[in-house]
Motif scaffolding. Structure first.
Motif, PDB file in Angstrom:
ATOM      1  N   VAL A  26     -12.985 -36.032 -51.286  1.00 40.00           N
ATOM      2  CA  VAL A  26     -11.774 -36.142 -50.473  1.00 40.00           C
ATOM      3  C   VAL A  26     -11.953 -37.245 -49.436  1.00 40.00           C
ATOM      4  O   VAL A  26     -13.067 -37.667 -49.136  1.00 40.00           O
ATOM      5  CB  VAL A  26     -11.435 -34.811 -49.747  1.00 40.00           C
ATOM      6  CG1 VAL A  26     -11.097 -33.708 -50.733  1.00 40.00           C
ATOM      7  CG2 VAL A  26     -12.552 -34.385 -48.799  1.00 40.00           C
ATOM      8  N   TYR A  27     -10.830 -37.680 -48.899  1.00 39.59           N
ATOM      9  CA  TYR A  27     -10.822 -38.594 -47.760  1.00 39.59           C
ATOM     10  C   TYR A  27     -10.413 -37.791 -46.531  1.00 39.59           C
ATOM     11  O   TYR A  27      -9.339 -37.191 -46.502  1.00 39.59           O
ATOM     12  CB  TYR A  27      -9.831 -39.737 -47.980  1.00 39.59           C
ATOM     13  CG  TYR A  27     -10.109 -40.553 -49.219  1.00 39.59           C
ATOM     14  CD1 TYR A  27     -11.346 -41.172 -49.417  1.00 39.59           C
ATOM     15  CD2 TYR A  27      -9.137 -40.725 -50.189  1.00 39.59           C
ATOM     16  CE1 TYR A  27     -11.598 -41.932 -50.547  1.00 39.59           C
ATOM     17  CE2 TYR A  27      -9.375 -41.482 -51.325  1.00 39.59           C
ATOM     18  CZ  TYR A  27     -10.612 -42.084 -51.494  1.00 39.59           C
ATOM     19  OH  TYR A  27     -10.851 -42.830 -52.625  1.00 39.59           O
ATOM     20  N   VAL A  28     -11.274 -37.768 -45.532  1.00 43.93           N
ATOM     21  CA  VAL A  28     -11.005 -37.034 -44.296  1.00 43.93           C
ATOM     22  C   VAL A  28     -10.197 -37.933 -43.372  1.00 43.93           C
ATOM     23  O   VAL A  28     -10.578 -39.077 -43.124  1.00 43.93           O
ATOM     24  CB  VAL A  28     -12.326 -36.609 -43.615  1.00 43.93           C
ATOM     25  CG1 VAL A  28     -12.045 -35.922 -42.291  1.00 43.93           C
ATOM     26  CG2 VAL A  28     -13.138 -35.712 -44.534  1.00 43.93           C
ATOM     27  N   HIS A  29      -9.085 -37.429 -42.876  1.00 40.88           N
ATOM     28  CA  HIS A  29      -8.242 -38.218 -41.979  1.00 40.88           C
ATOM     29  C   HIS A  29      -9.013 -38.550 -40.701  1.00 40.88           C
ATOM     30  O   HIS A  29      -9.831 -37.760 -40.220  1.00 40.88           O
ATOM     31  CB  HIS A  29      -6.949 -37.479 -41.688  1.00 40.88           C
ATOM     32  CG  HIS A  29      -6.055 -37.411 -42.897  1.00 40.88           C
ATOM     33  ND1 HIS A  29      -4.695 -37.345 -42.818  1.00 40.88           N
ATOM     34  CD2 HIS A  29      -6.334 -37.411 -44.227  1.00 40.88           C
ATOM     35  CE1 HIS A  29      -4.172 -37.304 -44.035  1.00 40.88           C
ATOM     36  NE2 HIS A  29      -5.160 -37.329 -44.896  1.00 40.88           N
ATOM     37  N   GLN A  33     -12.856 -37.130 -38.295  1.00 42.80           N
ATOM     38  CA  GLN A  33     -14.176 -37.674 -38.625  1.00 42.80           C
ATOM     39  C   GLN A  33     -15.275 -37.219 -37.674  1.00 42.80           C
ATOM     40  O   GLN A  33     -16.338 -36.793 -38.111  1.00 42.80           O
ATOM     41  CB  GLN A  33     -14.134 -39.209 -38.642  1.00 42.80           C
ATOM     42  CG  GLN A  33     -13.403 -39.798 -39.812  1.00 42.80           C
ATOM     43  CD  GLN A  33     -14.157 -39.606 -41.113  1.00 42.80           C
ATOM     44  OE1 GLN A  33     -15.358 -39.413 -41.145  1.00 42.80           O
ATOM     45  NE2 GLN A  33     -13.430 -39.642 -42.197  1.00 42.80           N
ATOM     46  N   ASN A  56     -14.499 -42.791 -44.966  1.00 45.03           N
ATOM     47  CA  ASN A  56     -14.104 -41.412 -44.649  1.00 45.03           C
ATOM     48  C   ASN A  56     -14.246 -40.467 -45.839  1.00 45.03           C
ATOM     49  O   ASN A  56     -13.695 -39.374 -45.849  1.00 45.03           O
ATOM     50  CB  ASN A  56     -12.685 -41.376 -44.100  1.00 45.03           C
ATOM     51  CG  ASN A  56     -11.644 -41.854 -45.106  1.00 45.03           C
ATOM     52  OD1 ASN A  56     -11.943 -42.588 -46.050  1.00 45.03           O
ATOM     53  ND2 ASN A  56     -10.407 -41.453 -44.884  1.00 45.03           N
ATOM     54  N   SER A  57     -14.997 -40.874 -46.859  1.00 44.53           N
ATOM     55  CA  SER A  57     -15.222 -40.028 -48.037  1.00 44.53           C
ATOM     56  C   SER A  57     -16.187 -38.899 -47.718  1.00 44.53           C
ATOM     57  O   SER A  57     -17.195 -39.096 -47.044  1.00 44.53           O
ATOM     58  CB  SER A  57     -15.812 -40.852 -49.184  1.00 44.53           C
ATOM     59  OG  SER A  57     -14.857 -41.695 -49.753  1.00 44.53           O
ATOM     60  N   ARG A  58     -15.858 -37.719 -48.238  1.00 44.86           N
ATOM     61  CA  ARG A  58     -16.742 -36.553 -48.136  1.00 44.86           C
ATOM     62  C   ARG A  58     -16.572 -35.710 -49.388  1.00 44.86           C
ATOM     63  O   ARG A  58     -15.561 -35.789 -50.072  1.00 44.86           O
ATOM     64  CB  ARG A  58     -16.394 -35.696 -46.909  1.00 44.86           C
ATOM     65  CG  ARG A  58     -16.658 -36.331 -45.571  1.00 44.86           C
ATOM     66  CD  ARG A  58     -18.130 -36.686 -45.336  1.00 44.86           C
ATOM     67  NE  ARG A  58     -19.030 -35.546 -45.380  1.00 44.86           N
ATOM     68  CZ  ARG A  58     -19.393 -34.830 -44.325  1.00 44.86           C
ATOM     69  NH1 ARG A  58     -18.923 -35.121 -43.129  1.00 44.86           N
ATOM     70  NH2 ARG A  58     -20.236 -33.819 -44.474  1.00 44.86           N
ATOM     71  N   SER A  60     -15.779 -32.159 -50.441  1.00 41.10           N
ATOM     72  CA  SER A  60     -15.170 -31.019 -49.743  1.00 41.10           C
ATOM     73  C   SER A  60     -16.051 -29.778 -49.798  1.00 41.10           C
ATOM     74  O   SER A  60     -15.988 -28.936 -48.901  1.00 41.10           O
ATOM     75  CB  SER A  60     -13.778 -30.732 -50.285  1.00 41.10           C
ATOM     76  OG  SER A  60     -13.804 -30.391 -51.654  1.00 41.10           O
ATOM     77  N   VAL A  74      -7.165 -33.563 -45.179  1.00 42.20           N
ATOM     78  CA  VAL A  74      -7.863 -34.426 -46.136  1.00 42.20           C
ATOM     79  C   VAL A  74      -6.890 -34.840 -47.236  1.00 42.20           C
ATOM     80  O   VAL A  74      -5.845 -34.195 -47.424  1.00 42.20           O
ATOM     81  CB  VAL A  74      -9.093 -33.736 -46.766  1.00 42.20           C
ATOM     82  CG1 VAL A  74     -10.104 -33.319 -45.707  1.00 42.20           C
ATOM     83  CG2 VAL A  74      -8.698 -32.552 -47.620  1.00 42.20           C
ATOM     84  N   THR A  75      -7.244 -35.886 -47.943  1.00 42.16           N
ATOM     85  CA  THR A  75      -6.497 -36.343 -49.101  1.00 42.16           C
ATOM     86  C   THR A  75      -7.421 -36.308 -50.300  1.00 42.16           C
ATOM     87  O   THR A  75      -8.563 -36.756 -50.201  1.00 42.16           O
ATOM     88  CB  THR A  75      -5.989 -37.793 -48.879  1.00 42.16           C
ATOM     89  OG1 THR A  75      -5.167 -37.826 -47.710  1.00 42.16           O
ATOM     90  CG2 THR A  75      -5.208 -38.306 -50.080  1.00 42.16           C
TER      91      THR A  75
END
Length: 83
Positions: A26-29, A33, A56-58, A60, A74-75
């Motif tokens: 996911v991408y964390v907004h 962060q 911003n990748s993590r 989840s 997140v996206t």
């Protein structure tokens, strides 16, 4: 990862939370962060092989939810959703 699935979103999360597949990427907004614990070496190594890694990748499955993270946004990243 479980919260995303519980919300009814199609997150692959193939390894079930072991940080060994990258399919819960996911991408964390940005606003969130600094509130997350940094990625450990295992997560960082797995993120090196995911599609379209960003700053911003993590994974989840490695984000431990707490009251401080209530409202976390997140996206889903490419490759993380069922097709």
């Amino acid at each position: 990862m479980r919260a995303i699935r519980d919300a009814g979103l199609d997150l692959t999360a193939q390894c079930g939370g072991c940080a060994s597949c990258g399919t819960c990427h996911v991408y964390v907004h940005d606003a969130w962060q600094t509130k997350l614990k940094p990625a450990d070496d295992t997560e960082d190594a797995m993120l090196d092989v995911v599609e379209e890694r960003r700053a911003n990748s993590r994974l989840s499955c490695q984000i431990e939810l707490s009251e401080e993270l209530d409202g976390l946004t997140v996206t889903l990243a490419p490759g993380s959703a069922f097709v």
